[in-house]
Write an enzyme that holds these catalytic residues in place. Structure first.
Site, PDB file in Angstrom:
ATOM      1  CG  HIS A  85     -11.013  -1.932  12.435  1.00 45.46           C
ATOM      2  ND1 HIS A  85     -11.900  -2.633  13.217  1.00 45.46           N
ATOM      3  CD2 HIS A  85     -11.757  -1.147  11.612  1.00 45.46           C
ATOM      4  CE1 HIS A  85     -13.137  -2.315  12.870  1.00 45.46           C
ATOM      5  NE2 HIS A  85     -13.085  -1.425  11.894  1.00 45.46           N
TER       6      HIS A  85
ATOM      7  NE  ARG B   3       9.194  20.202 -27.672  1.00 49.61           N
ATOM      8  CZ  ARG B   3       8.331  20.977 -26.996  1.00 49.61           C
ATOM      9  NH1 ARG B   3       8.734  21.630 -25.931  1.00 49.61           N
ATOM     10  NH2 ARG B   3       7.082  21.088 -27.368  1.00 49.61           N
TER      11      ARG B   3
ATOM     12  CB  CYS C  82       6.788  16.257 -31.698  1.00 47.75           C
ATOM     13  SG  CYS C  82       5.669  14.866 -31.767  1.00 47.75           S
TER      14      CYS C  82
END
Ligand code: AGP
Length: 608
Positions: free
Chosen positions: A504, A27, A2
């Protein structure tokens, strides 16, 4: 995260507080408020929504006269973003008002104590315990009341205090949350960061943890934790406002990468008290957990990859099958979901359309839901009964970093909590796993500190061609997220392959000079992946390996090695992703990309 501001001087405080809050809106921005003191009376105005709503309500401060005041812009962690939960918070007797940035980890026990003593709580926030403690300890000496109050608090806090008995005085207290004092002429300020100060002064005092200050228009007095007056150096703020918003970093993404130790600590620490994991917003009993036949994890993008990494810990510790599914696929598939299914939904924003749709589909089929999200009060959080917030603070960069690592850390926490609740862990193993969890923030910090060669490595391995990321098990899960980071911010094609799958088919793609990032951090299977390093090098690849510090065998195989601190293999992904975030960041920088706002991407995909 904050933002808090404070002012005392000869001018009206409210307009100055509002301007400061606008600079801190990055913020946190889901609610805001200010309090001012005039003639021994504190008046408060606070609203949910953006600062603009507060400006409108206060007529840009014109209807709130007073020469000292405090302000707050919120990123909710405890309690949805509502008018009631917005700061400032008032004491019952109206004598005190406070604003707070941080998390009070022991707020539940303090709330119980204060409630029992007759203090009436109005909000759902952790913060409100502070203002009632002040009222309880106040006997006419504001400084003493502040010291007694902060001695009871555990966690992180930057606090601003206004007291009706002390017009013209504001108090500022710092513990593990930034707080800076601005020195004016006949006026003084405090703020969470310098962006809110530079319009008025560039002379600043940076408070350190444990320190607090008393500000009047004429004087700033700083005290240490014992209440002794200390002298602090005055710094000259040279940053521009834009640089200050990024904490001095060039991009929000780099700032958020560096914030991860604190973000993960914020996600974990409040939920581990006295060697016990406490999930106060998860209501499942032992019987509920034992009744789970299958866990389905659903999410998108990086959140999906966090699920892929968390799967291993949940399956290993809880002995419950975990099926991780892309939400965009799950919503249109034939999900084998019923009341025996626990659906875990991962989302930083809590607003991703595919994830919401998949969740609703599973809820209609009887699944119970646990949401792990960052945004308090988001759509997903409102639609479920059990939510574990990640408390990472606002994530500004489109490419998630702290969002991913906090989601993954909360999944690990859940796995240990659930296994312990179902009595699947010995007390010794439970404690060992708790210690591992508690070590994650420090291990992430060590990883950040250990890897200063990332810019050079990014230059070497960013050949402009597609990049291979290979690994097994938890290494493969981290490779998935690492490859996405590289793709979405540097625009280099990169693919993660299960290392065992190379033979593979995909090894056919390995040509001279092909960059391969080989993740060999899971000690149980690293040797197997090192065999793959030999295979790809034999075909001309250049290999950058990730390995656990002390693993010297990999040095003989790879061209370059990035070391990370060791963690339990179940938790290893949360550390090994850190260098991969930085590798992508520096490659993107090398490519001149718009790192915080990559082309074609948005922070929250709220449409299908
Ligand atoms: C991650 O870097 C991306 N920005 C994207 O994949 C993101 O993770 C995905 O859109 C999910 O977002 P959410 O966590 O907000 O639901």
């Amino acid at each position: 995260m904050c933002g808090i501001v404070g002012f005392t001087g000869k001018q009206n405080a409210a307009p100055i507080l509002l301007e400061g809050l606008k600079k801190l809106e990055y913020r946190g921005y889901d609610s805001a408020g200010i309090a001012v003191c005039k003639d021994g009376v504190i008046s408060v105005s606070k609203v949910s929504g953006r600062i603009a709503n507060l400006c409108e309500k206060t007529e840009n401060g014109a209807n709130m006269p007073g020469h000292s005041g405090i302000g707050h812009t919120r990123w909710a962690t405890h309690g949805a973003p509502t008018d009631i939960n917005a700061h400032p918070h008032m004491s019952c007797d109206g004598r005190f008002s406070i604003v707070h940035n941080g998390i009070i980890e022991n707020y539940l026990e303090l709330r119980e104590e204060l409630t029992a003593k007759g203090y009436a709580f109005r909000s759902q926030t952790d913060t409100e315990v502070i203002v009632h403690l002040l009222e309880m300890y106040y006997d006419g000496d504001l400084k003493s009341a502040v010291m007694k109050t902060t001695s009871r608090l555990e966690g992180s806090y930057a606090i601003g205090v206004l007291c009706a008995d002390c017009p013209g005085t504001i108090m500022a207290v710092r513990e593990a949350s930034p707080l800076i004092l601005g020195i004016g002429v006949g006026e003084n300020f405090f703020a969470s960061d310098v962006t809110a100060l530079v319009a008025y002064t560039r002379n600043a005092i940076y408070l350190d943890d444990g320190e607090f200050a008393e500000l009047t228009p004429e004087r700033i007095t700083v005290y240490d934790c014992t209440g002794t007056v200390i002298q602090k150096p005055v710094s000259r703020i040279t940053w521009s406002v834009e640089a200050a918003e990024k904490g001095g970093y060039e991009h929000f993404m780099l700032k958020e990468i560096m914030e991860q130790p604190r973000a993960v600590k914020s996600a974990l620490a409040p939920r581990i008290q006295n060697d016990q994991i406490q999930l106060d917003d998860f209501s499942f009993t032992k019987e509920d957990l034992r009744g789970i036949k299958k866990i389905v994890v659903t999410a998108c993008g990086s959140a999906y990859y966090a699920g892929c990494a968390g799967k291993y810990a949940i399956e290993k510790l809880c002995h419950i099958p975990v099926d991780v599914q892309l939400a965009s696929e799950l919503r249109y598939g034939e999900p084998q979901i019923d009341s025996g299914t626990l659906l875990i939904v991962l989302s930083q924003s809590g607003e991703t359309a595919d994830t919401i749709a998949a969740m609703k589909e599973c809820q209609s089929l009887g699944a119970r839901v646990l949401a792990i999200v960052n945004v308090v009060g988001s759509t997903i959080a409102k639609l479920v009964d059990n939510t574990l917030y990640t408390w990472a603070g606002p994530e500004i960069a489109v490419a998630t970093t702290k969002g991913y690592t906090t989601q993954l850390s909360v999944l690990y926490l859940f796995a240990v909590y659930a296994a312990h609740t179902m009595e699947l862990l010995s007390q010794q193993e439970y404690l060992r796993l708790i210690r591992e969890l508690q070590s994650i923030p420090q291990k992430i910090q060590q990883t950040l500190d250990m890897n200063i060669t990332l810019p050079q490595l990014a230059k070497k391995y960013n050949t402009g061609h597609s990049m291979f990321y290979i690994g097994r098990n938890t290494d493969y899960a981290a490779a998935l997220e690492g490859a996405l980071k590289m793709k979405e911010i540097s625009y280099i094609h990169a693919e993660a392959y299960a290392a065992g799958e190379l033979k593979h088919g995909t090894i056919a793609l390995i040509d001279e000079g092909q960059s391969v990032i080989a993740l060999c951090c899971n000690r149980h299977i690293a040797e197997k992946t090192m065999n793959n390093i030999v295979e790809v090098k034999a075909r001309g690849a250049q290999v950058l390996a990730l390995a656990v510090k002390g693993d010297r065998a990999v040095l003989a195989q790879a061209d370059d090695v990035i070391y990370i601190p060791g963690l339990d293999p179940l938790f290893q992904s949360v550390a090994e992703i850190i260098p991969l975030q930085l590798l992508a960041y520096y490659a993107a920088k090398e490519n001149g990309c718009d790192i915080d706002k990559p082309k074609n991407l948005e922070k929250s995909v709220t449409v299908e």
